[in-house]
Design a protein around this motif. Sequence first.
Motif, PDB file in Angstrom:
ATOM      1  N   GLU A  55       7.245   8.667 -24.957  1.00 55.06           N
ATOM      2  CA  GLU A  55       7.225   8.850 -26.291  1.00 55.06           C
ATOM      3  C   GLU A  55       6.168  10.122 -26.829  1.00 55.06           C
ATOM      4  OE1 GLU A  55       7.621   4.054 -27.695  1.00 55.06           O
ATOM      5  OE2 GLU A  55       5.444   4.929 -27.445  1.00 55.06           O
ATOM      6  N   THR A  81      14.679   8.432 -34.279  1.00 53.79           N
ATOM      7  CA  THR A  81      14.513   7.053 -34.365  1.00 53.79           C
ATOM      8  C   THR A  81      14.129   6.493 -35.581  1.00 53.79           C
ATOM      9  OG1 THR A  81      12.076   7.754 -34.102  1.00 53.79           O
ATOM     10  CG2 THR A  81      13.313   7.106 -32.024  1.00 53.79           C
ATOM     11  N   ASP A 109       9.837   1.537 -34.517  1.00 51.13           N
ATOM     12  CA  ASP A 109       9.480   2.721 -33.622  1.00 51.13           C
ATOM     13  C   ASP A 109       9.105   3.824 -34.371  1.00 51.13           C
ATOM     14  OD1 ASP A 109       9.735   1.084 -31.479  1.00 51.13           O
ATOM     15  OD2 ASP A 109      11.656   1.977 -30.737  1.00 51.13           O
ATOM     16  N   HIS A 110       9.761   4.391 -35.389  1.00 46.62           N
ATOM     17  CA  HIS A 110       9.582   5.666 -35.765  1.00 46.62           C
ATOM     18  C   HIS A 110       8.253   5.364 -36.933  1.00 46.62           C
ATOM     19  CE1 HIS A 110       9.744   8.438 -39.430  1.00 46.62           C
ATOM     20  NE2 HIS A 110      10.290   9.128 -38.656  1.00 46.62           N
ATOM     21  N   PRO A 130      16.750   9.612 -28.857  1.00 48.26           N
ATOM     22  CA  PRO A 130      15.644   8.635 -28.592  1.00 48.26           C
ATOM     23  C   PRO A 130      14.776   9.103 -27.623  1.00 48.26           C
ATOM     24  CG  PRO A 130      17.399   7.439 -29.335  1.00 48.26           C
ATOM     25  CD  PRO A 130      17.926   8.787 -28.991  1.00 48.26           C
ATOM     26  N   PRO A 131      13.308   9.138 -27.771  1.00 45.99           N
ATOM     27  CA  PRO A 131      12.504   8.666 -28.945  1.00 45.99           C
ATOM     28  C   PRO A 131      12.020   9.811 -29.614  1.00 45.99           C
ATOM     29  CG  PRO A 131      11.249   8.905 -26.701  1.00 45.99           C
ATOM     30  CD  PRO A 131      12.693   9.275 -26.409  1.00 45.99           C
TER      31      PRO A 131
END
Length: 447
Positions: free
Chosen positions: A272, A129, A133-134, A123-124
């Motif tokens: 991210e 993920t 979040d994904h 992650p991320p």
Amino acid sequence: MTSIADLPVGRTLGDEARAGVHWGVAHALPTLVLRRAAGRGDLQARLIRVGSMGTEEVFDLVEQIRSSGPLYRSRLGHVATSHAAVRHVLTSDDFRTGLPTADGPLGRISRWSAPSTLHPVEPPSLLVTEPPDHTRYRKLVTRVFTMRAVERLRERTEEIASDLLDRMGPRAGRPVDLVEAYCAALPVTVIAEILGVPESDRGQVLDFGQAAAPSLDLGLGFRRYRSVNRALTRFDAWLGEHLDHLRRNPGDDLLSQLVAVREDGQGLSETELRATAGLVLAAGFETTVNLLGNGIALLHAHPGERARVDADPSLWANVVEETLRLDPPVLLTGRMAVRDTTLADQPVRAGAMVTAILGGANRDPAVFEDPLRFDVGRSNARDHISFSAGRHHCLGAQLARMEGEVGLRAIWQRYPDLRLEPGARRRETRILRGFQALPATLGPGSR
């Protein structure tokens, strides 16, 4: 801009000690388990070990596993080879990415000792993920990598392919490595332009992708492990500088848009953004390199099918689908059961790992007639699962399809007498499947 090679790795003695611990937990211990299981005849362990040799024996083992039923129970977990079972694993909420040891002692040791740089299966990264979040990452990225955006790239991709073939022309009478000169150069140029990578850095980005490709694998030797981590560290530092450059000097490239994009007032964090940009950059050409090499090899081995495409150029898109089906650029993936469930009418306990053999699902005789035959006119070739399925379906699938169609059509139409020479080598990776080298003599060119 600073080049990848110029950036310091910056590791200390403490980092090296932790690296040794992490390698031991993440690679040495699994290698020992695999070796012992393979010695006892476990087909999954043998498949994983043979996969690193890049031989055709991989598919022989897949068929042995299939012969035991739609769900093979190994010492390591379960293996799904049928089309229905693989699709179920990839789309059901009963399964997710991750390892059962993640919350145990080994998982804690692995997290403590893991390198601090971004990793494609940590992650991320979008690869591992899960929602919510994904869902947020993918929604933001999908707005940038749309089908319309990909189709706008088709003409430019054709120009790049034509230019590469022009450069290869003077070498028409001498052997040339198609992976280096074409299969890798085409997609890395396209993805670099998409992400605003300056031309001076593209060779180094290609070097990074080749060095880091084994990062998806299990059971790396210590020397390979250190090499992969050095590549990831340098790439992470370079990527941070590249993103800063785009913030100061935004262009019309898609990565500049990703830096600026917002959804409900919130965009991607720096971590991210790096993880997503890095994954798109690496995955955006690594798998397409394999697709092009595998497609060239299949067409060369089947001159009758190549003649069908010559007679009916509308089949080129289906050539890509049939290549993806028969010799996929990604052989397998894995999921963990989050609860007690059933798969292929067999019980699977919570925490159990299931390996989904994409290359097995694509050769399921229940779905594909005469599945081992290369058939450029196969009506359901697109039913393959080479781009995965469900929420982790490959974000760049349309880009890969377009590049594959343009790249394969261009080289065979320009060099219809292309002949592969001895010396072809498969990549020594277990998950990614393609050619490391593909020597060929082009023959006289034809416009």
